[in-house]
Design a protein around this motif. Structure first.
Motif, PDB file in Angstrom:
ATOM      1  N   HIS A 156       8.556  -3.781  -8.715  1.00 30.56           N
ATOM      2  CA  HIS A 156       7.786  -3.450  -7.516  1.00 30.56           C
ATOM      3  C   HIS A 156       6.727  -2.421  -7.888  1.00 30.56           C
ATOM      4  CE1 HIS A 156       6.891  -2.783  -3.283  1.00 30.56           C
ATOM      5  NE2 HIS A 156       6.793  -1.508  -3.606  1.00 30.56           N
ATOM      6  N   LEU A 157       5.468  -2.727  -7.561  1.00 28.17           N
ATOM      7  CA  LEU A 157       4.365  -1.800  -7.794  1.00 28.17           C
ATOM      8  C   LEU A 157       4.036  -1.081  -6.493  1.00 28.17           C
ATOM      9  CD1 LEU A 157       2.144  -0.705  -9.703  1.00 28.17           C
ATOM     10  CD2 LEU A 157       0.674  -2.536  -8.816  1.00 28.17           C
ATOM     11  N   PRO A 158       4.297   0.233  -6.436  1.00 31.60           N
ATOM     12  CA  PRO A 158       3.935   0.965  -5.219  1.00 31.60           C
ATOM     13  C   PRO A 158       2.432   1.230  -5.181  1.00 31.60           C
ATOM     14  CG  PRO A 158       4.868   2.471  -6.827  1.00 31.60           C
ATOM     15  CD  PRO A 158       4.944   1.077  -7.427  1.00 31.60           C
ATOM     16  N   PRO A 184       0.817  -1.218   0.000  1.00 34.02           N
ATOM     17  CA  PRO A 184       0.000   0.000   0.000  1.00 34.02           C
ATOM     18  C   PRO A 184       0.855   1.275   0.000  1.00 34.02           C
ATOM     19  CG  PRO A 184      -0.702  -1.501   1.745  1.00 34.02           C
ATOM     20  CD  PRO A 184       0.594  -2.023   1.190  1.00 34.02           C
ATOM     21  N   SER A 185       2.114   1.151   0.355  1.00 30.37           N
ATOM     22  CA  SER A 185       3.022   2.293   0.453  1.00 30.37           C
ATOM     23  C   SER A 185       3.339   2.883  -0.918  1.00 30.37           C
ATOM     24  CB  SER A 185       4.325   1.840   1.124  1.00 30.37           C
ATOM     25  OG  SER A 185       5.324   2.823   0.992  1.00 30.37           O
ATOM     26  N   GLN A 186       3.678   4.159  -0.929  1.00 32.14           N
ATOM     27  CA  GLN A 186       4.064   4.822  -2.171  1.00 32.14           C
ATOM     28  C   GLN A 186       5.557   4.701  -2.470  1.00 32.14           C
ATOM     29  OE1 GLN A 186       2.522   8.809  -2.440  1.00 32.14           O
ATOM     30  NE2 GLN A 186       0.461   8.168  -1.927  1.00 32.14           N
ATOM     31  N   ARG A 187       6.298   4.014  -1.597  1.00 26.83           N
ATOM     32  CA  ARG A 187       7.740   3.829  -1.850  1.00 26.83           C
ATOM     33  C   ARG A 187       7.943   3.097  -3.173  1.00 26.83           C
ATOM     34  NH1 ARG A 187      10.305   0.692   2.467  1.00 26.83           N
ATOM     35  NH2 ARG A 187      12.141   1.113   1.232  1.00 26.83           N
ATOM     36  N   TYR A 200      -2.946   1.901  -7.868  1.00 24.00           N
ATOM     37  CA  TYR A 200      -2.464   1.590  -9.210  1.00 24.00           C
ATOM     38  C   TYR A 200      -2.873   0.225  -9.742  1.00 24.00           C
ATOM     39  CZ  TYR A 200       0.459   5.683  -8.421  1.00 24.00           C
ATOM     40  OH  TYR A 200       0.901   6.950  -8.154  1.00 24.00           O
ATOM     41  N   PHE A 201      -3.651  -0.530  -8.960  1.00 16.69           N
ATOM     42  CA  PHE A 201      -4.124  -1.843  -9.417  1.00 16.69           C
ATOM     43  C   PHE A 201      -5.629  -1.893  -9.216  1.00 16.69           C
ATOM     44  CE2 PHE A 201      -4.747  -6.422  -9.442  1.00 16.69           C
ATOM     45  CZ  PHE A 201      -3.885  -6.830 -10.442  1.00 16.69           C
ATOM     46  N   ASN A 215      -1.827   2.542 -13.938  1.00 14.03           N
ATOM     47  CA  ASN A 215      -0.875   3.613 -14.203  1.00 14.03           C
ATOM     48  C   ASN A 215      -0.025   3.206 -15.408  1.00 14.03           C
ATOM     49  OD1 ASN A 215       2.069   4.570 -13.844  1.00 14.03           O
ATOM     50  ND2 ASN A 215       0.880   6.053 -12.643  1.00 14.03           N
ATOM     51  N   GLU A 216      -0.023   4.014 -16.449  1.00 12.94           N
ATOM     52  CA  GLU A 216       0.654   3.639 -17.699  1.00 12.94           C
ATOM     53  C   GLU A 216       2.169   3.476 -17.534  1.00 12.94           C
ATOM     54  OE1 GLU A 216      -0.805   2.549 -20.480  1.00 12.94           O
ATOM     55  OE2 GLU A 216      -2.682   2.794 -19.373  1.00 12.94           O
ATOM     56  N   GLU A 217       2.791   4.329 -16.737  1.00  5.08           N
ATOM     57  CA  GLU A 217       4.238   4.210 -16.529  1.00  5.08           C
ATOM     58  C   GLU A 217       4.578   2.884 -15.836  1.00  5.08           C
ATOM     59  OE1 GLU A 217       7.788   6.119 -13.800  1.00  5.08           O
ATOM     60  OE2 GLU A 217       5.990   7.326 -14.150  1.00  5.08           O
ATOM     61  N   PHE A 218       3.852   2.578 -14.770  1.00  5.77           N
ATOM     62  CA  PHE A 218       4.111   1.327 -14.057  1.00  5.77           C
ATOM     63  C   PHE A 218       3.743   0.117 -14.909  1.00  5.77           C
ATOM     64  CE2 PHE A 218       3.507   3.996 -10.076  1.00  5.77           C
ATOM     65  CZ  PHE A 218       4.872   4.142  -9.879  1.00  5.77           C
ATOM     66  N   LYS A 219       2.692   0.233 -15.683  1.00  5.95           N
ATOM     67  CA  LYS A 219       2.283  -0.863 -16.564  1.00  5.95           C
ATOM     68  C   LYS A 219       3.388  -1.152 -17.588  1.00  5.95           C
ATOM     69  CE  LYS A 219      -1.956  -2.097 -18.760  1.00  5.95           C
ATOM     70  NZ  LYS A 219      -3.218  -1.583 -19.292  1.00  5.95           N
ATOM     71  N   ALA A 220       3.964  -0.099 -18.148  1.00  8.74           N
ATOM     72  CA  ALA A 220       5.037  -0.265 -19.129  1.00  8.74           C
ATOM     73  C   ALA A 220       6.264  -0.913 -18.489  1.00  8.74           C
ATOM     74  CB  ALA A 220       5.411   1.081 -19.750  1.00  8.74           C
ATOM     75  N   ARG A 221       6.635  -0.462 -17.294  1.00 13.25           N
ATOM     76  CA  ARG A 221       7.793  -1.054 -16.597  1.00 13.25           C
ATOM     77  C   ARG A 221       7.529  -2.516 -16.237  1.00 13.25           C
ATOM     78  NH1 ARG A 221       8.664   3.092 -12.025  1.00 13.25           N
ATOM     79  NH2 ARG A 221       9.806   1.368 -11.119  1.00 13.25           N
TER      80      ARG A 221
END
Length: 181
Positions: free
Chosen positions: A145-147, A117-120, A152-153, A160-166
């Motif tokens: 790692h998905l923050p 759940p953290s934004q780290r 974002y899920f 989130n498009e950036e996290f999805k791409a990574r």
């Protein structure tokens, strides 16, 4: 013949977001048979040398290792409690290390994931595990790692498009490696 993949979240929480994330990632792989594991299906007493000497290695630890050995690849998502691996996962790890020596992961290709759940941007457990797992026979092909999981899920997808791409970059590295085997 389809490759056999095991997936699991490194938590024993019945509502584990890491189990959910591992299953999601495994479901994104193509032309594989996935076996989703739940740490709750491998109940183990708290590891101690005295218990090992008196009772031997529990069948649950042996059974989990058999799942690893039978797999062509592993998708694991790491939970973090107070900056460390969960006690359920650490205990499983301790028992597994007694079955077949230090080769817990049997040199299997691994997609190492984590979420919280953290934004780290990356958990302590993920940082430690990237360095620690290979000493125990992990062949880490991809890591992500998905923050802020709850942000974002959504609806079984990374929104989130950036996290999805990574994520897709790491998933595709793992898929390509599995396909070459």
């Amino acid at each position: 013949m389809k490759k056999k993949i095991i997936s699991f979240g490194a938590s024993n929480s019945k509502r584990s977001i890491n189990r959910q994330f591992a299953r999601f990632a495994a479901s994104q792989l193509s032309d594989v048979d996935v076996r989703n594991l739940d740490l709750n299906d491998f109940p183990l007493p708290l590891y101690s040398v005295d218990l090992e000497i008196s009772d031997g290695i529990p069948s649950a630890a042996i059974n989990f290792l058999e799942e690893v050995k039978a797999a062509d690849g592993i998708v694991v998502s790491l939970a973090e409690y107070n900056g460390l691996h969960t006690s359920a996962f650490k205990n499983l790890w301790d028992w597994l290390s007694r079955v077949d020596g230090q080769q817990i992961w049997q040199n299997k290709p691994m997609l190492l994931l984590g979420t919280s759940p953290s934004q780290r941007q990356e958990s302590n457990v993920m940082q430690v595990s990237k360095h620690l797992f290979p000493f125990f026979g992990a062949n880490i092909i991809g890591a992500f790692h998905l923050p802020s999981f709850n942000h974002y899920f959504k609806e079984n997808s990374i929104v989130n498009e950036e996290f999805k791409a990574r994520f897709n970059i790491e998933l595709n590295k793992f898929q390509a490696f599995i396909n070459q085997q």
